[in-house]
Design a protein around this motif. Structure first.
Motif, mmCIF file in Angstrom:
data_model
loop_
_atom_site.group_PDB
_atom_site.id
_atom_site.type_symbol
_atom_site.label_atom_id
_atom_site.label_comp_id
_atom_site.label_asym_id
_atom_site.label_seq_id
_atom_site.Cartn_x
_atom_site.Cartn_y
_atom_site.Cartn_z
ATOM 1 N N VAL A 123 7.924 7.419 67.573
ATOM 2 C CA VAL A 123 8.430 8.142 68.739
ATOM 3 C C VAL A 123 9.938 8.282 68.556
ATOM 4 O O VAL A 123 10.632 7.284 68.336
ATOM 5 C CB VAL A 123 8.143 7.389 70.053
ATOM 6 C CG1 VAL A 123 8.750 8.131 71.245
ATOM 7 C CG2 VAL A 123 6.632 7.204 70.258
ATOM 8 N N THR A 176 2.975 11.098 65.709
ATOM 9 C CA THR A 176 4.423 11.238 65.888
ATOM 10 C C THR A 176 4.717 12.040 67.153
ATOM 11 O O THR A 176 4.137 13.112 67.355
ATOM 12 C CB THR A 176 5.047 11.946 64.668
ATOM 13 O OG1 THR A 176 4.780 11.167 63.483
ATOM 14 C CG2 THR A 176 6.536 12.115 64.831
ATOM 15 N N ARG A 177 5.626 11.520 67.977
ATOM 16 C CA ARG A 177 6.029 12.213 69.200
ATOM 17 C C ARG A 177 7.547 12.334 69.214
ATOM 18 O O ARG A 177 8.266 11.332 69.179
ATOM 19 C CB ARG A 177 5.560 11.446 70.450
ATOM 20 C CG ARG A 177 4.055 11.161 70.493
ATOM 21 C CD ARG A 177 3.239 12.437 70.689
ATOM 22 N NE ARG A 177 1.806 12.169 70.689
ATOM 23 C CZ ARG A 177 1.010 12.313 69.634
ATOM 24 N NH1 ARG A 177 1.520 12.713 68.465
ATOM 25 N NH2 ARG A 177 -0.286 12.073 69.728
ATOM 26 N N ASP A 227 0.580 6.723 73.708
ATOM 27 C CA ASP A 227 -0.113 7.833 73.075
ATOM 28 C C ASP A 227 -0.309 7.595 71.580
ATOM 29 O O ASP A 227 -1.405 7.784 71.047
ATOM 30 C CB ASP A 227 0.664 9.126 73.339
ATOM 31 C CG ASP A 227 -0.184 10.373 73.183
ATOM 32 O OD1 ASP A 227 -1.411 10.277 73.378
ATOM 33 O OD2 ASP A 227 0.376 11.427 72.869
ATOM 34 N N VAL A 228 0.752 7.171 70.897
ATOM 35 C CA VAL A 228 0.595 6.961 69.454
ATOM 36 C C VAL A 228 -0.232 5.699 69.168
ATOM 37 O O VAL A 228 -0.911 5.629 68.135
ATOM 38 C CB VAL A 228 1.961 6.900 68.714
ATOM 39 C CG1 VAL A 228 2.741 8.190 68.884
ATOM 40 C CG2 VAL A 228 2.783 5.702 69.120
ATOM 41 N N SER A 275 4.569 7.971 75.646
ATOM 42 C CA SER A 275 4.518 8.442 74.253
ATOM 43 C C SER A 275 4.150 7.304 73.309
ATOM 44 O O SER A 275 3.392 7.500 72.347
ATOM 45 C CB SER A 275 5.855 9.061 73.858
ATOM 46 O OG SER A 275 6.167 10.166 74.695
ATOM 47 N N ARG A 334 3.912 16.090 67.821
ATOM 48 C CA ARG A 334 4.149 16.873 69.035
ATOM 49 C C ARG A 334 5.596 16.721 69.469
ATOM 50 O O ARG A 334 6.173 15.637 69.370
ATOM 51 C CB ARG A 334 3.231 16.403 70.171
ATOM 52 C CG ARG A 334 1.751 16.544 69.872
ATOM 53 C CD ARG A 334 0.904 16.005 71.004
ATOM 54 N NE ARG A 334 -0.446 15.694 70.534
ATOM 55 C CZ ARG A 334 -1.329 14.994 71.233
ATOM 56 N NH1 ARG A 334 -1.010 14.547 72.438
ATOM 57 N NH2 ARG A 334 -2.528 14.742 70.733
ATOM 58 N N THR A 384 8.019 17.180 72.820
ATOM 59 C CA THR A 384 8.094 17.380 74.270
ATOM 60 C C THR A 384 9.537 17.660 74.653
ATOM 61 O O THR A 384 10.423 16.832 74.390
ATOM 62 C CB THR A 384 7.594 16.134 75.025
ATOM 63 O OG1 THR A 384 6.240 15.882 74.653
ATOM 64 C CG2 THR A 384 7.666 16.343 76.527
#
Length: 251
Positions: free
Chosen positions: A124, A190-191, A245-246, A242, A219, A221
């Motif tokens: 992230v 990956t964010r 999320d990962v 995030s 992604r 954001t």
């Protein structure tokens, strides 16, 4: 909101003394990598640590050499040093980790991911500033500033306090650590997070990074109105979302 635990210290293979806080918990551990002239007591690092503790998740925050409670002078450091510091800190942990890189820490995290992709469970970035010594600093310097740097150093005003002292070594060393000039594989979730009102890292940097990197689950954001600090309540919640999320994304 300082950690209840005592600050610990490690000595890197290069002989630098780094301060860190390590919270025990389940793997993969979350590792926070801070920004240029920032430290591990910042809002995002401490917020993430509390979230990790509440979640039972292992968490590491640390100060690069010349930053915060770590040894050394800031003006002696450069990107390759702080990258090596990050690798030494990650060496405290077993197994895979999730990197959370803020600003310069975003660049450092990309270097770590390139060096040891097998150790990375997810990434992230927050207002990531890859290659900023070249694309932001050097590219924006006047001829007079370039001459000053090549003679030793120049001072840049900072809205965060004392001026930044930019050394010739920082600029020249940065050129050996660039990540946007050659293929960059990110083979894990990956964010990228970026504020649209960031005055330090332009939105185009995030778009360039997204376009340049290669990964099956990346992604970006964009947060309307968020600035470089990215530390109001909504931004902090987005960071933890995030990370979650990962952690839960299919590998």
């Amino acid at each position: 909101m300082e950690n209840m635990h005592e600050t610990q210290f490690l000595v890197t293979p290069q002989g630098r003394r780094l301060a860190y806080h390590l919270t025990d918990g389940t793997a993969p551990a979350i590792v926070f990598l801070g920004g240029f002239k920032s430290d591990m007591a910042g809002t995002k690092a401490v917020f993430l640590e509390k979230w990790a503790r509440d979640s039972g998740r292992a968490f590491l925050r640390f100060d690069y050499s010349g930053h915060g409670q770590s040894g050394g002078e800031f003006t002696d450091g450069a990107i390759s040093d702080w990258f090596a510091d990050a690798c030494a800190a990650i060496g405290l942990l077993a197994g895979q980790v999730v990197l959370v890189g803020s600003s310069m820490g975003g660049w450092i995290s990309l270097l770590v991911a390139r060096q040891m992709p097998e150790r990375i469970a997810g990434l992230v970035t927050i207002a990531a500033a890859p290659d900023f010594t070249e694309d932001s600093m050097w590219a924006s310097f006047t001829d007079a500033q370039k001459a000053e740097v090549m003679a030793g150093q120049t001072a840049l005003p900072s809205e965060y306090g004392a001026p930044y002292i930019i050394t010739r070594r920082l600029i020249e060393d940065g050129r050996t650590q660039l990540v946007l000039r050659e293929p960059l594989a990110l083979p894990f979730p990956t964010r990228f997070l970026q504020g649209t009102a960031d005055a330090d890292v332009d939105m185009q940097v995030a778009l360039r990074l997204l376009d340049h990197a290669d990964g099956a689950d990346m992604r970006l954001t964009l947060v309307d109105g968020a600035d470089h600090r990215f530390s109001d309540d909504a931004c902090l919640r987005l960071i933890t979302q995030s990370v979650e999320d990962v952690l839960t994304a299919p590998s």
